[in-house]
Design an enzyme around this catalytic site. Sequence first.
Site, PDB file in Angstrom:
ATOM      1  N   ASP A 384       0.820  -1.223   0.000  1.00  0.00           N
ATOM      2  CA  ASP A 384       0.000   0.000   0.000  1.00  0.00           C
ATOM      3  C   ASP A 384       0.854   1.273   0.000  1.00  0.00           C
ATOM      4  OD1 ASP A 384      -2.214  -1.581   0.083  1.00  0.00           O
ATOM      5  OD2 ASP A 384      -2.535  -1.367   2.243  1.00  0.00           O
TER       6      ASP A 384
HETATM    7  P1  NAP Z   1       0.915  -4.025   3.048  1.00  0.00           P
HETATM    8  O1  NAP Z   1       0.251  -3.043   2.177  1.00  0.00           O
HETATM    9  O2  NAP Z   1       0.106  -4.689   4.100  1.00  0.00           O
HETATM   10  O3  NAP Z   1       1.574  -5.134   2.101  1.00  0.00           O
HETATM   11  C1  NAP Z   1       2.356  -6.162   2.577  1.00  0.00           C
HETATM   12  C2  NAP Z   1       2.862  -6.964   1.416  1.00  0.00           C
HETATM   13  O4  NAP Z   1       3.854  -7.846   1.914  1.00  0.00           O
HETATM   14  C3  NAP Z   1       1.789  -7.784   0.702  1.00  0.00           C
HETATM   15  O5  NAP Z   1       1.691  -7.356  -0.609  1.00  0.00           O
HETATM   16  C4  NAP Z   1       2.304  -9.252   0.781  1.00  0.00           C
HETATM   17  O6  NAP Z   1       2.199  -9.821  -0.515  1.00  0.00           O
HETATM   18  C5  NAP Z   1       3.764  -9.076   1.200  1.00  0.00           C
HETATM   19  N1  NAP Z   1       4.229 -10.091   2.129  1.00  0.00           N
HETATM   20  C6  NAP Z   1       3.601 -10.569   3.230  1.00  0.00           C
HETATM   21  N2  NAP Z   1       4.356 -11.480   3.843  1.00  0.00           N
HETATM   22  C7  NAP Z   1       5.501 -11.583   3.135  1.00  0.00           C
HETATM   23  C8  NAP Z   1       6.689 -12.353   3.270  1.00  0.00           C
HETATM   24  N3  NAP Z   1       6.851 -13.241   4.273  1.00  0.00           N
HETATM   25  N4  NAP Z   1       7.679 -12.194   2.359  1.00  0.00           N
HETATM   26  C9  NAP Z   1       7.527 -11.325   1.335  1.00  0.00           C
HETATM   27  N5  NAP Z   1       6.429 -10.563   1.158  1.00  0.00           N
HETATM   28  C10 NAP Z   1       5.435 -10.690   2.056  1.00  0.00           C
HETATM   29  O7  NAP Z   1       2.170  -3.392   3.800  1.00  0.00           O
HETATM   30  P2  NAP Z   1       2.708  -1.882   3.833  1.00  0.00           P
HETATM   31  O8  NAP Z   1       3.041  -1.432   2.453  1.00  0.00           O
HETATM   32  O9  NAP Z   1       3.766  -1.898   4.888  1.00  0.00           O
HETATM   33  O10 NAP Z   1       1.455  -1.011   4.284  1.00  0.00           O
HETATM   34  C11 NAP Z   1       0.945  -0.998   5.623  1.00  0.00           C
HETATM   35  C12 NAP Z   1      -0.571  -0.954   5.602  1.00  0.00           C
HETATM   36  O11 NAP Z   1      -1.074  -0.971   6.966  1.00  0.00           O
HETATM   37  C13 NAP Z   1      -1.109   0.322   4.967  1.00  0.00           C
HETATM   38  O12 NAP Z   1      -2.327   0.043   4.332  1.00  0.00           O
HETATM   39  C14 NAP Z   1      -1.347   1.213   6.175  1.00  0.00           C
HETATM   40  O13 NAP Z   1      -2.290   2.240   5.940  1.00  0.00           O
HETATM   41  C15 NAP Z   1      -1.869   0.188   7.171  1.00  0.00           C
HETATM   42  N6  NAP Z   1      -1.736   0.781   8.514  1.00  0.00           N
HETATM   43  C16 NAP Z   1      -0.540   0.818   9.132  1.00  0.00           C
HETATM   44  C17 NAP Z   1      -0.424   1.498  10.330  1.00  0.00           C
HETATM   45  C18 NAP Z   1       0.873   1.636  11.048  1.00  0.00           C
HETATM   46  O14 NAP Z   1       0.858   2.201  12.116  1.00  0.00           O
HETATM   47  N7  NAP Z   1       1.969   1.157  10.500  1.00  0.00           N
HETATM   48  C19 NAP Z   1      -1.525   2.088  10.911  1.00  0.00           C
HETATM   49  C20 NAP Z   1      -2.734   2.018  10.259  1.00  0.00           C
HETATM   50  C21 NAP Z   1      -2.822   1.365   9.066  1.00  0.00           C
HETATM   51  P3  NAP Z   1       2.212 -11.423  -0.699  1.00  0.00           P
HETATM   52  O15 NAP Z   1       1.064 -11.931   0.094  1.00  0.00           O
HETATM   53  O16 NAP Z   1       2.058 -11.630  -2.179  1.00  0.00           O
HETATM   54  O17 NAP Z   1       3.522 -11.910  -0.201  1.00  0.00           O
END
Ligand code: NAP
Length: 457
Positions: A384
């Site tokens: 994301d």
């Molecule tokens: P993400 O959008 O959740 O994407 C994670 C990606 O990692 C997925 O595409 C997945 O694809 C891949 N993945 C998962 N396990 C894996 C592994 N073992 N090895 C390789 N790839 C792996 O992560 P992000 O870009 O860090 O975004 C964070 C999300 O959380 C955002 O939507 C954000 O708004 C939300 N959020 C975060 C917080 C915070 O405080 N950090 C707070 C509120 C909301 P595959 O399944 O194909 O592997």
Amino acid sequence: MPHFVIELLYLASGVLFILGLRGLSHPESARNGMFLVELGMLMAIIGTLMHREIVRYDWIIAGLLIGSIVGLAMGLWVPMTAMPQRTALSHAFGAFAAALVGISEYYRHGGNLPVFIMVALGFEVLFGFITVTGSLIAFSKLQGLMPGRPLVYKGQNIVNLVFFGVTVGSFLGILIHPQTSWLFYLMASLALVFGVLLVVPIGSGDMPVVMSLLNSYAGLASAATGFAIGNSVLIVAGTLDGFSGFILSILMCKAMNRSITNVLFGAFGSVGEESQAAAGAEMREISAEDAAVQLAYARQVVIVPGYGMATAQAQHVLRELADELEERGVTVKYAIHPVAGRMPGHMNVLLAEANVPYSQLYELEQINPEFPTTDVSIVVGANDVVNPDARDNPKSVIAGMPILEVDRSKLAIVLKRGKGRGFSGLENPLFFKENTALLYGDAKDSLTRLVQAVKKV
Ligand code: NAP
């Protein structure tokens, strides 16, 4: 024990909490900050145990023992990636304790309390019970015990608003007729149900924001407890907790370019909007050997870690890859998105664990202008936070969320296991771009293969 000794201990613990919070505001001082907070907590416990009103210690010791065992077990065995749901459970416990104190005070005095104390008691039970059930629902969603998507129906916001109105009405009623005990217990029961209604329509992607908001409620409940039982350390700690939780929620919303009302009432994540940019396009796969050549001959490489790095625990091998590249004269930088992972500071903590120098970490505003001159970006399990739809597609549900613009680098190598989506559930057009290549596999395995391949170049 003289009363002033207890108050002195409480004062010292309040000062330690404030210094600890200050330390926690920077990754380099966060560890020491945590120690200061722990010391503060110890002093608060010692001060509390010295109270003359305590008639028996056996129940207290039993509670201390059970709490310490559970806390130690959670600290030792709960993995970092499960930290959000663990925190949700802690909030539920803390708020339950605060609400129980409120109930017992009311039960003891039967409403024969000054109005000011009744207001504090009411707040304590109201916020406490909303937090208990709200946090338990947050825990269940994050742990996958119930569906993570928002559970919605037509007119839900109005139903919730009416329900909240009745709950607040019973709170006001108890202030006017403090002796009417059924009204007090009605308010407590309504608060429990309202906690469920409040969190059920929120998707698990927004749960970290909700939890820091619940954290804030639990803090306010504790502060109210402090007023109700005349305990200064509870007032100080509760207020700090209440306001830091609230500030954190606002900061997270800002990082996602969403309003707090949109998070609470917008049912974000219920409708996955498909990207037009990705329609009919193919993803291009790359082998570890080819990726290694690109990396080894790059001038600058930017690493974008995300949730996948955390689940794979790939931070150490990532550091190895960076070291290997630097030895070859490549400039390596890490781009940190404020909401990458599942909790604030998630990436910073993991990279610090792998001893990545803090000077190599770049925030969004600093690194984005550098992508067009970056030869290779490596996206390690992020999705994301690198989705260009947020910038280019005004119809996307994440439109306006600031992103790391890896799509503007000359080549983006994305490490992920398969075709899994990010937490928002959206397709990511980055993966279909001509200058993007996918290296499939668990992030730790892929990085290990990359390290070996770079060594051979
Ligand atoms: P993400 O959008 O959740 O994407 C994670 C990606 O990692 C997925 O595409 C997945 O694809 C891949 N993945 C998962 N396990 C894996 C592994 N073992 N090895 C390789 N790839 C792996 O992560 P992000 O870009 O860090 O975004 C964070 C999300 O959380 C955002 O939507 C954000 O708004 C939300 N959020 C975060 C917080 C915070 O405080 N950090 C707070 C509120 C909301 P595959 O399944 O194909 O592997």
